[in-house]
Design an enzyme around this catalytic site. Structure first.
Site, mmCIF file in Angstrom:
data_model
loop_
_atom_site.group_PDB
_atom_site.id
_atom_site.type_symbol
_atom_site.label_atom_id
_atom_site.label_comp_id
_atom_site.label_asym_id
_atom_site.label_seq_id
_atom_site.Cartn_x
_atom_site.Cartn_y
_atom_site.Cartn_z
ATOM 1 N N HIS A 122 -67.778 -45.868 8.540
ATOM 2 C CA HIS A 122 -69.171 -45.539 8.186
ATOM 3 C C HIS A 122 -70.138 -46.569 8.746
ATOM 4 O O HIS A 122 -71.237 -46.226 9.183
ATOM 5 C CB HIS A 122 -69.326 -45.462 6.666
ATOM 6 C CG HIS A 122 -68.789 -44.190 6.077
ATOM 7 N ND1 HIS A 122 -68.529 -44.048 4.732
ATOM 8 C CD2 HIS A 122 -68.470 -43.010 6.644
ATOM 9 C CE1 HIS A 122 -68.074 -42.828 4.503
ATOM 10 N NE2 HIS A 122 -68.016 -42.183 5.646
ATOM 11 N N HIS A 137 -62.525 -45.625 6.452
ATOM 12 C CA HIS A 137 -63.895 -45.124 6.333
ATOM 13 C C HIS A 137 -64.928 -46.213 6.073
ATOM 14 O O HIS A 137 -66.108 -46.006 6.345
ATOM 15 C CB HIS A 137 -63.980 -44.053 5.239
ATOM 16 C CG HIS A 137 -63.491 -42.711 5.710
ATOM 17 N ND1 HIS A 137 -62.208 -42.501 6.164
ATOM 18 C CD2 HIS A 137 -64.115 -41.506 5.837
ATOM 19 C CE1 HIS A 137 -62.060 -41.238 6.519
ATOM 20 N NE2 HIS A 137 -63.201 -40.609 6.335
ATOM 21 N N GLU A 145 -62.659 -39.069 -7.722
ATOM 22 C CA GLU A 145 -62.458 -40.346 -7.061
ATOM 23 C C GLU A 145 -62.499 -41.524 -8.018
ATOM 24 O O GLU A 145 -63.147 -42.534 -7.756
ATOM 25 C CB GLU A 145 -63.504 -40.531 -5.943
ATOM 26 C CG GLU A 145 -63.094 -41.598 -4.948
ATOM 27 C CD GLU A 145 -63.967 -41.601 -3.694
ATOM 28 O OE1 GLU A 145 -64.355 -40.520 -3.243
ATOM 29 O OE2 GLU A 145 -64.234 -42.686 -3.176
#
Lengths: 373, 373
Positions: B259, B255, B244
């Site tokens: 999250h 996300h 990543e």
């Protein structure tokens, strides 16, 4: 000033060994990551911090956030890692955070593991304060915590960016910890470096004089020599076999029974080096019984181990200890591997040690402990 | 039978997607490590095991040890990992142990993390049972657990040796979980694969028909197509950027706010895919406000997300949610990164999103949730 390189497939870094390193820490840390954000977090124990925070902070303009963790093997657990991670998060640590492990083996192991798993991996630096941490646990990237079932059963390989071992720190080390740490140096001599072994035989008094509450200005030159030589052994072994597929196993000399002793005494009664010392004595008894080493050499090793004592006694039966070795991490599919000396400075790894042999060797060590012979 | 390879610098393995895979598991697992001891341990949830143990065990002569872990995000914690590690040790697991993660995302994440840190790393295989796990979480080596401070703040990169996705397992999936998992497939279409996106637009009914208590013999062909296409997206992205550092970040579309929604509702109220769906809607609002995407395309995406609903509502203010994004793992030194679509199948990563922009986008998502417009 000895700077000893570690070169493994996954990391390259230096171990710097010198007195008076703490006051120059900030520029040394900055140099490790030029051009990257510098966001240090210190993980240390209250005792160490009380003694050494002043020189540690001397070179910092802004003092970093400090997280405290108690010293002692029984605190090296998952719950502590979780609590530290939670504190890091609350303090705003992100992937640019740099953890500074300032303490003994427990602080180093837990900080390294925290760095390995916080946000799937951040950077850290080891600034070991005990002899054991300086010569052994801060080097090589093994990090982890204990389970109730055994020591270091949870962990990661995660190398520090650097190790700074300030030998001045050893002056405030309790004498028992100094002696326990020197057992790992004896181990380094036994497995790899006959010259180090001889130096420790011939200079025991000078080496041991470095630590004592009354001797804050004691001469640490002899001790510093031992530290550098021990680090060199570890650095060479780890550089040749990072993940313990072969050579690195020799560093486990004395550790199979040593870990069993620590487990049998709930990690409370003996220092790690003391347990390893007893474990080494048991391994030597096994080596003599198998004729891998001549008795004269084995006796020289046992004598040197005891010279750097006294080793505390403990209560456990040979059967208990041998049963506890069954859970050793080094076992593969039920086969126990053992590191046995063949001469001073040389070892071999054997895989066919039977339970009766191991019981006899453990019993012989317990007899020496109880009767002195 | 689609077999999709993952090739990263640290591991190479296959994702096999097919119906009726479970009954042939044993020979498939044996083939992964020819000549090595085979010591499998199953980690699963009581529910999954009650439904599927029979076909799972069909090809085993000796049934492996089974360790149970409850499903559900709130059980993805360090204490569970420690308990499983302790059970593994008690059951005699050593470095030759092979963990089999048989369950949804939580079982997969926790088993992968356990494998990463048990004795500093052992092997594991993913046998995902939910759609979300089959198309997303079982692939790519991200493992971990939650902190009170946030999701997946603790973890490791540790790839499985293989992923076996048996699409028959999706027949017993609760409809809400199927729908939530399909949100990750929509995401895969949005960020990388316009054909997958169109297929999901045109075949929604067939895809959604696969799961329902009354339809144990439903046709899963359309769903299996979606699974394979979604896995291909993930496989290609992860193979190009394992850790990543760049491209892999595009998988985080939806996300950041997703999250935050999970944290605001204590991981209890919404399924992960549902939270990501709301997060995607917020990100699209941001993308439209910034003109990175034309409104027509943004509306098509929002409509597809809602078509695979209904998405459950939740209680949180925009301010709360934005405050929670400050702890996102993707932030570096205080800078938030965002994945924004530029067209269907294409995204860009931006690093200069301001707090007011983010508040407005979150507010717009909350308004849609409350009023339907």
């Amino acid at each position: 000033m000895p700077v000893i390189p570690i070169n493994t497939p996954s990391a390259t870094y230096n171990v710097t060994i010198a007195p008076n390193l703490l006051p120059t820490l900030h520029p040394r840390l900055r140099k490790l990551n030029p051009g990257r954000p510098f966001r240090p977090f210190i993980i240390t124990s209250p005792n160490i911090w009380a003694l050494w925070s002043k020189p540690f902070l001397a070179s910092f303009k802004e003092p970093p956030t400090v997280l405290f963790h108690p010293a002692g093997e029984r605190h090296k657990r998952m719950a502590s890692v979780e609590s530290l991670a939670q504190q890091l998060s609350t303090a705003g640590a992100d992937r640019d955070a740099l953890l500074l492990a300032f303490g003994g083996g427990v602080i180093g192991d837990i900080t390294g593991f925290l760095a390995a798993i916080y946000m799937r991996g951040i950077r850290y630096v080891q600034i070991p304060t005990t002899l054991l941490a300086q010569v052994d646990s801060s080097i090589g990237g093994k990090t982890g915590v204990n389970l109730a079932a055994g020591k270091n059963l949870i962990g990661s390989f995660h190398h520090p960016q650097a190790v700074f071992a300030d030998t001045d720190l050893l002056r405030t080390l309790p004498p028992a910890e100094l002696r326990a740490g020197l057992q790992e140096s004896i181990k380094a001599g036994v497995i790899y470096d006959a010259r180090l072994f001889r130096y420790m035989e011939q200079n025991a008094e000078a080496i041991l004089s470095a630590s004592a509450p009354a001797k804050r200005n004691a001469d640490t030159a002899a001790l510093a020599k031992v530290v550098a030589a021990s680090v060199r052994v570890k650095a060479e072994v780890v550089s040749q076999d990072e993940k313990e597929s072969g050579l690195r196993m020799i560093l486990n000399f004395g550790h199979t029974i040593g870990h069993a002793i620590e487990a049998a005494t709930s990690y409370k009664q003996l220092l790690h080096g003391e347990a390893v010392a007893w474990g080494s004595i048991a391994a030597l008894s096994l080596a003599v019984a198998r004729n891998t080493i001549v008795e004269k050499d084995a006796n020289r090793i046992v004598n040197l181990i005891l010279r750097y004592g006294p080793l505390p006694t403990f209560k456990a039966t040979a059967e208990e200890l041998v049963a506890l070795t069954a859970r050793d991490k080094k076992n593969r599919s039920g086969i126990r591997s053992f590191v046995l000396p063949t001469a001073i400075g040389k070892v071999e790894i054997v895989h066919d040690v039977t339970e009766p042999e191991l019981l006899a060797a453990t019993q012989s060590m317990l007899t020496l402990m109880r009767t002195g012979t």
